[in-house]
Design a protein around this motif. Structure first.
Motif: not given
Length: 121
Positions: A79-83, A85-88, A98-101
């Motif tokens: 469930g963490l992926f959508p949020s 990926e939005k930030i990414y 971006r590297t951390l994400l």
């Protein structure tokens, strides 16, 4: 899980440790402010389980989690992926954020895979 490089293993473990630290800080601040901490506690537990599963698979460290714990952690981490990926998508190419994400996404994917591998044993 067998073809993960040592660099990816190290980065994934560091990424999850960093995520745990951030969630612990958020939990502390939220507790002081008296706001609802249910979601942060769930996420913290799930990331801790994910880290434990990676350490179990890669370093043969023991774990004491139940099938229910693993199932819940799998759902929370997924469930963490959508949020994330939005930030990414909004982050600048080549930026430290971006590297951390990217590392966090990879670490979460590997943790979910480890949970799946252990759950299916």
């Amino acid at each position: 899980m067998l073809n993960v490089s040592n660099v990816d293993k190290l980065e994934s473990i560091k990424s999850l440790q960093s995520t745990i630290s951030k969630l612990e800080n958020a939990l502390s601040q939220m507790t002081q402010k008296g706001v609802n901490t249910t979601l942060v506690k769930k996420r913290l537990k799930a990331v801790c389980i994910g880290l434990a599963m990676l350490e179990n698979v890669w370093n043969q460290s023991p774990h004491y989690y139940t099938k229910e714990d693993l199932s819940e952690a799998h759902n929370v981490l997924t469930g963490l992926f959508p949020s994330i990926e939005k930030i990414y998508v909004k982050s600048k190419i080549g930026s430290p954020q971006r590297t951390l994400l990217e590392r966090r996404i990879k670490a979460l994917e590997l943790a979910i895979q480890a949970i799946d591998d252990i759950s299916n044993k």
